[in-house]
Design a protein around this motif. Structure first.
Motif, PDB file in Angstrom:
ATOM      1  N   ASN A 204       0.823  -1.210   0.000  1.00  0.00           N
ATOM      2  CA  ASN A 204       0.000   0.000   0.000  1.00  0.00           C
ATOM      3  C   ASN A 204       0.856   1.258   0.000  1.00  0.00           C
ATOM      4  OD1 ASN A 204      -2.321  -1.545   0.038  1.00  0.00           O
ATOM      5  ND2 ASN A 204      -2.550  -1.467   2.261  1.00  0.00           N
ATOM      6  N   THR A 207       2.201   1.762  -3.507  1.00  0.00           N
ATOM      7  CA  THR A 207       1.158   2.325  -4.375  1.00  0.00           C
ATOM      8  C   THR A 207       1.008   3.823  -4.147  1.00  0.00           C
ATOM      9  OG1 THR A 207      -0.005   0.210  -4.337  1.00  0.00           O
ATOM     10  CG2 THR A 207      -1.268   2.142  -5.018  1.00  0.00           C
ATOM     11  N   TYR A 372      -3.884   1.638   6.948  1.00  0.00           N
ATOM     12  CA  TYR A 372      -3.076   1.425   5.748  1.00  0.00           C
ATOM     13  C   TYR A 372      -2.681  -0.044   5.584  1.00  0.00           C
ATOM     14  CZ  TYR A 372       1.582   0.821   7.874  1.00  0.00           C
ATOM     15  OH  TYR A 372       2.683   0.345   8.538  1.00  0.00           O
ATOM     16  N   SER A 375      -6.319  -4.571   3.091  1.00  0.00           N
ATOM     17  CA  SER A 375      -6.131  -5.077   1.733  1.00  0.00           C
ATOM     18  C   SER A 375      -7.480  -5.268   1.067  1.00  0.00           C
ATOM     19  CB  SER A 375      -5.371  -6.405   1.770  1.00  0.00           C
ATOM     20  OG  SER A 375      -5.313  -6.993   0.485  1.00  0.00           O
ATOM     21  N   ASN A 441     -10.558   5.076  -0.303  1.00  0.00           N
ATOM     22  CA  ASN A 441     -10.227   5.121  -1.723  1.00  0.00           C
ATOM     23  C   ASN A 441     -11.425   5.598  -2.507  1.00  0.00           C
ATOM     24  OD1 ASN A 441      -7.441   3.665  -1.722  1.00  0.00           O
ATOM     25  ND2 ASN A 441      -8.799   2.326  -0.548  1.00  0.00           N
TER      26      ASN A 441
END
Length: 445
Positions: A204, A207, A372, A375, A441
């Motif tokens: 993460n 990304t 964070y 998943s 997100n």
């Protein structure tokens, strides 16, 4: 009034040499069954004749095989018999874990001395020395834990970024591509494929780094890009790790540790659990800790030292003695390596056993983890996605002819055994992890 005339297309004539085969006669059910049995028999006979695999031999090969004796295959003279072909091999344990990458001995992957460098399996000529050093610490276990590994990755990237400013001689090229193609991707690939599989927290964070690089202004010079990216890295580390752990500790102390004479059961070592205990001591909470540990890593010893420094009464036991102390436990606090979108929790191997025994004794199980580490994957068991540790830590017996040593590093705790998940955004049930993932997100909605 106009009349339309239709033009007839000339018909194609059949070629003179065209031969149309007659239609195949229709077979009865018994005849079709006999034909299938004949084809199966021929196929089985062909397989028995070619047990070594490959294509069926031709007539010339059959005749040469009877006249020429088969010679044993020889190795090239320049390659010794015991030379490993690659540093990334599959597990030799077989069975359910044959798809997992086998643990690699750091002594074979690295050559220590005046200069640390990789010995086999990877070309590190284009990598920064700090990347190789961090990979060595990952491989040897000097850096363990999701937060520690993610923090080390971010700090390594922040430290090596200025070194590539002078190396980029072309003023016309986009420095963002240099960061992505020469720094981020090669380093992350090297750590993942040749040192140790990356954690969910590292994935993460990586990304986030790629998104931060892509959002940089193209007109910025190289040094300005580095400064802005370093600021983003430090902000991510500060907000998503440090501030998140502090928020989880405050929330746990205010909402969950209000009773007097709490008896907490913790497992292994976790940074966020240490932060919670520090907050409880600062808030003058009266509590006692039962620390459960397990072989072969015995990470709980590190947690035990920190608990003793805080002055908290602590009982240290191993995993096999866990059932004898649950009569005094009021709450179970567990750390996590990853939280799946279906509410299941991945942690150090043994976490699922602690949660199941606690659920059997009707004791609340609270998993503490930063957001964070969430998943978007769904996992139902601990075999599909896991990591293999050093099998020599399980047993030092050299004779492994009749036994195979297996050292799994993680296990999966089903959501049904978790009472609540404590994050910096609040205390949520395991079924709400997908909601947190969607809220964090918004671009994926």
């Amino acid at each position: 009034m106009s009349t339309e005339t239709k033009v007839e297309k000339p018909k194609k004539e059949k070629p003179a040499n065209l031969v149309i085969p007659p239609p195949k006669p229709k077979l009865s059910k018994a005849e079709r069954r006999a034909l299938q049995e004949q084809q199966r028999a021929a196929k089985s006979a062909l397989q028995q004749g070619n047990q070594g695999g490959g294509k069926p031999p031709t007539n010339e090969q059959k005749s040469s095989a009877t006249s020429t004796p088969k010679q044993p295959q020889q190795q090239p003279p320049n390659q010794p018999a015991d030379t490993p072909k690659t540093a990334t091999t599959r597990s030799t344990a077989g069975g359910l874990v044959s798809h997992l990458k086998a643990h690699q001995d750091p002594e074979l992957l690295f050559e220590t001395g005046a200069t640390l460098r990789a010995s086999i399996g990877a070309d590190t000529t284009q990598l920064h020395p700090a990347v190789v050093e961090t990979g060595y610490r990952f491989s040897t276990g000097q850096i363990r834990g999701g937060n520690a590994r993610c923090r080390a990755m971010l700090e390594t990237f922040a430290a090596i970024l200025p070194d590539y400013v002078n190396a980029s001689n072309s003023t016309d090229e986009d420095f963002r591509q240099t960061i992505d193609q020469m720094i981020l991707k090669p380093a992350f690939t090297y750590w993942t494929e040749h040192c140790r599989p990356h954690s969910v927290s590292m994935g993460n964070a990586f990304t986030f780094l790629k998104t931060a690089v892509a959002s940089l202004d193209r007109d910025l010079d190289a040094m300005a890009c580095v400064d802005k990216l370093q600021e983003s890295i430090h902000a991510y580390e500060r907000e998503r790790i440090e501030y998140a752990m502090a928020a989880i500790a405050d929330l746990t102390c205010q909402k969950l540790l209000r009773d007097r004479d709490e008896v907490l059961l913790v497992y292994g070592h976790s940074e966020v659990i240490t932060k919670i205990l520090q907050g409880a001591v600062s808030a003058c909470r009266q509590l006692r800790v039962i620390l459960v540990d397990s072989r072969p890593l015995l990470e709980g010893k590190k947690q035990l030292e920190k608990i003793r420094e805080l002055g908290i009464p602590c009982t240290y036991i191993l995993l096999n003695a866990m059932t004898y102390v649950f009569q005094d436990v009021t709450k179970v606090l567990l750390g996590t390596a990853a939280m799946m979108s279906d509410g299941s929790v991945m942690g150090r191997v043994g976490t699922a056993s602690v949660a199941m025994v606690a659920a059997a004794h009707n004791i609340p199980v609270l998993v503490c983890g930063e957001t964070y580490k969430i998943s978007n994957r769904v996992q139902l068991e601990s075999i599909t996605n896991n990591e293999l540790g050093d099998p020599n830590l399980v047993s030092t017996d050299g004779d492994t002819t009749n036994s195979k040593r297996l050292n799994l590093l993680y296990d999966l705790t089903p959501a049904s055994f978790v009472s609540g998940i404590v994050t910096e955004l609040g205390i949520v049930p395991p079924t709400s992890i997908a909601v947190l993932l969607r809220e964090m997100n918004p671009q994926e909605k």
